[in-house]
Scaffold this motif. Structure first.
Motif, PDB file in Angstrom:
ATOM      1  N   ILE A  10       3.078  -0.291   8.513  1.00  0.00           N
ATOM      2  CA  ILE A  10       3.062  -1.736   8.485  1.00  0.00           C
ATOM      3  C   ILE A  10       1.549  -2.074   7.666  1.00  0.00           C
ATOM      4  O   ILE A  10       0.658  -1.343   8.109  1.00  0.00           O
ATOM      5  CB  ILE A  10       3.222  -2.575   9.655  1.00  0.00           C
ATOM      6  CG1 ILE A  10       4.629  -2.546  10.179  1.00  0.00           C
ATOM      7  CG2 ILE A  10       2.752  -3.793   9.450  1.00  0.00           C
ATOM      8  CD1 ILE A  10       4.813  -3.169  11.388  1.00  0.00           C
ATOM      9  N   ASP A  11       1.544  -2.927   6.524  1.00  0.00           N
ATOM     10  CA  ASP A  11       0.664  -3.423   5.898  1.00  0.00           C
ATOM     11  C   ASP A  11      -0.105  -4.760   6.886  1.00  0.00           C
ATOM     12  O   ASP A  11       0.927  -5.764   6.861  1.00  0.00           O
ATOM     13  CB  ASP A  11       0.718  -3.890   4.546  1.00  0.00           C
ATOM     14  CG  ASP A  11      -0.545  -4.185   3.896  1.00  0.00           C
ATOM     15  OD1 ASP A  11      -1.461  -4.004   4.213  1.00  0.00           O
ATOM     16  OD2 ASP A  11      -0.474  -4.596   2.686  1.00  0.00           O
ATOM     17  N   ARG A  12      -1.124  -4.582   7.232  1.00  0.00           N
ATOM     18  CA  ARG A  12      -1.704  -5.860   8.063  1.00  0.00           C
ATOM     19  C   ARG A  12      -2.203  -7.146   7.252  1.00  0.00           C
ATOM     20  O   ARG A  12      -2.310  -8.018   7.937  1.00  0.00           O
ATOM     21  CB  ARG A  12      -2.990  -5.410   8.735  1.00  0.00           C
ATOM     22  CG  ARG A  12      -2.721  -4.220  10.004  1.00  0.00           C
ATOM     23  CD  ARG A  12      -1.575  -4.790  10.990  1.00  0.00           C
ATOM     24  NE  ARG A  12      -1.059  -3.906  11.857  1.00  0.00           N
ATOM     25  CZ  ARG A  12      -0.272  -4.001  12.530  1.00  0.00           C
ATOM     26  NH1 ARG A  12       0.410  -4.922  12.891  1.00  0.00           N
ATOM     27  NH2 ARG A  12       0.088  -3.003  13.466  1.00  0.00           N
ATOM     28  N   SER A  13      -2.548  -6.781   5.982  1.00  0.00           N
ATOM     29  CA  SER A  13      -2.875  -7.835   4.937  1.00  0.00           C
ATOM     30  C   SER A  13      -1.909  -7.890   3.857  1.00  0.00           C
ATOM     31  O   SER A  13      -2.578  -7.498   2.684  1.00  0.00           O
ATOM     32  CB  SER A  13      -4.401  -7.992   4.690  1.00  0.00           C
ATOM     33  OG  SER A  13      -4.588  -6.723   4.152  1.00  0.00           O
ATOM     34  N   PRO A  14      -0.615  -8.159   3.787  1.00  0.00           N
ATOM     35  CA  PRO A  14       0.176  -7.980   2.617  1.00  0.00           C
ATOM     36  C   PRO A  14      -0.233  -9.129   1.540  1.00  0.00           C
ATOM     37  O   PRO A  14      -0.490 -10.109   2.091  1.00  0.00           O
ATOM     38  CB  PRO A  14       1.524  -8.228   2.937  1.00  0.00           C
ATOM     39  CG  PRO A  14       1.464  -9.076   4.301  1.00  0.00           C
ATOM     40  CD  PRO A  14       0.239  -8.713   5.078  1.00  0.00           C
ATOM     41  N   ILE A  15       0.100  -8.754   0.366  1.00  0.00           N
ATOM     42  CA  ILE A  15      -0.078  -9.658  -0.646  1.00  0.00           C
ATOM     43  C   ILE A  15       1.209 -10.300  -1.064  1.00  0.00           C
ATOM     44  O   ILE A  15       2.423  -9.347  -1.133  1.00  0.00           O
ATOM     45  CB  ILE A  15      -0.548  -9.021  -2.018  1.00  0.00           C
ATOM     46  CG1 ILE A  15      -2.181  -8.569  -1.666  1.00  0.00           C
ATOM     47  CG2 ILE A  15      -0.750 -10.057  -3.106  1.00  0.00           C
ATOM     48  CD1 ILE A  15      -2.788  -7.874  -2.777  1.00  0.00           C
ATOM     49  N   LEU A  16       1.457 -11.531  -1.172  1.00  0.00           N
ATOM     50  CA  LEU A  16       2.913 -12.163  -1.405  1.00  0.00           C
ATOM     51  C   LEU A  16       3.149 -12.186  -2.872  1.00  0.00           C
ATOM     52  O   LEU A  16       2.337 -11.818  -3.658  1.00  0.00           O
ATOM     53  CB  LEU A  16       2.750 -13.433  -0.845  1.00  0.00           C
ATOM     54  CG  LEU A  16       2.581 -13.829   0.817  1.00  0.00           C
ATOM     55  CD1 LEU A  16       2.380 -15.235   1.087  1.00  0.00           C
ATOM     56  CD2 LEU A  16       3.583 -13.134   1.527  1.00  0.00           C
ATOM     57  N   THR A  17       4.428 -12.379  -3.214  1.00  0.00           N
ATOM     58  CA  THR A  17       4.734 -12.600  -4.448  1.00  0.00           C
ATOM     59  C   THR A  17       4.088 -13.549  -5.396  1.00  0.00           C
ATOM     60  O   THR A  17       3.879 -13.645  -6.490  1.00  0.00           O
ATOM     61  CB  THR A  17       6.129 -12.637  -4.747  1.00  0.00           C
ATOM     62  OG1 THR A  17       6.659 -13.758  -3.877  1.00  0.00           O
ATOM     63  CG2 THR A  17       6.781 -11.648  -4.164  1.00  0.00           C
ATOM     64  N   SER A  18       3.365 -14.624  -4.588  1.00  0.00           N
ATOM     65  CA  SER A  18       2.743 -15.827  -5.309  1.00  0.00           C
ATOM     66  C   SER A  18       1.209 -15.255  -5.616  1.00  0.00           C
ATOM     67  O   SER A  18       0.769 -16.068  -6.465  1.00  0.00           O
ATOM     68  CB  SER A  18       2.681 -16.918  -4.457  1.00  0.00           C
ATOM     69  OG  SER A  18       2.178 -16.537  -3.078  1.00  0.00           O
ATOM     70  N   GLY A  19       1.016 -13.873  -5.096  1.00  0.00           N
ATOM     71  CA  GLY A  19      -0.467 -13.532  -5.271  1.00  0.00           C
ATOM     72  C   GLY A  19      -1.428 -13.970  -4.101  1.00  0.00           C
ATOM     73  O   GLY A  19      -2.322 -13.573  -4.050  1.00  0.00           O
ATOM     74  N   ARG A  20      -0.896 -14.511  -3.266  1.00  0.00           N
ATOM     75  CA  ARG A  20      -1.583 -15.002  -1.985  1.00  0.00           C
ATOM     76  C   ARG A  20      -1.646 -13.685  -0.956  1.00  0.00           C
ATOM     77  O   ARG A  20      -0.826 -13.380  -0.610  1.00  0.00           O
ATOM     78  CB  ARG A  20      -1.027 -15.986  -1.333  1.00  0.00           C
ATOM     79  CG  ARG A  20      -1.922 -16.728  -0.117  1.00  0.00           C
ATOM     80  CD  ARG A  20      -1.166 -17.938   0.300  1.00  0.00           C
ATOM     81  NE  ARG A  20      -1.580 -18.257   1.662  1.00  0.00           N
ATOM     82  CZ  ARG A  20      -0.843 -18.360   2.562  1.00  0.00           C
ATOM     83  NH1 ARG A  20       0.462 -18.377   2.411  1.00  0.00           N
ATOM     84  NH2 ARG A  20      -1.210 -18.440   3.905  1.00  0.00           N
TER      85      ARG A  20
END
Length: 113
Positions: A10-20
């Motif tokens: 699991i990634d604890r700080s994923p980057i969303l497709t919106s770039g956020r």
């Protein structure tokens, strides 16, 4: 078919497709999808139920489906052949009217002002 998520990757700080960046967050990094290679390849179990029931009762479901597809293909081919012959007959063999003394009827409309 089923999907198994790897809950330990699991990634604890994923980057969303919106770039956020989603902090804190939980982003799955990997999953495994397993698809059946048996007689029913479709993912919906309701669709596959009857195929499995026929297979369990001794029917050769693959042969049955092949025969069904051959019959449908032959019927579709006959319909296409009939349509082509009808079109060619209409194009190459115009109607001859008995009332016009054996002359070919012309389908024309003349309008006068």
């Amino acid at each position: 078919a089923y999907v198994k998520n790897d809950v330990f990757n699991i990634d604890r700080s994923p980057i969303l497709t919106s770039g956020r960046e989603q902090t804190p967050g939980r982003g799955l990094l990997s999953s495994t999808m397993t698809v059946s290679r048996g007689i029913c390849w479709y993912l919906d179990t309701t669709f596959c139920y009857n195929f499995h029931r026929l297979d369990d009762s001794g029917w050769d479901v693959v042969l049955l489906m092949r025969m069904l597809f051959v019959v449908i293909s032959v019927l579709c081919g006959l319909v296409v052949l009939w349509l082509l012959t009808s079109i060619l007959k209409a194009a190459l063999c115009p109607r001859v009217s008995k009332s016009s003394g054996g002359h070919v009827e012309m389908l024309t409309t003349v309008t006068t002002p």
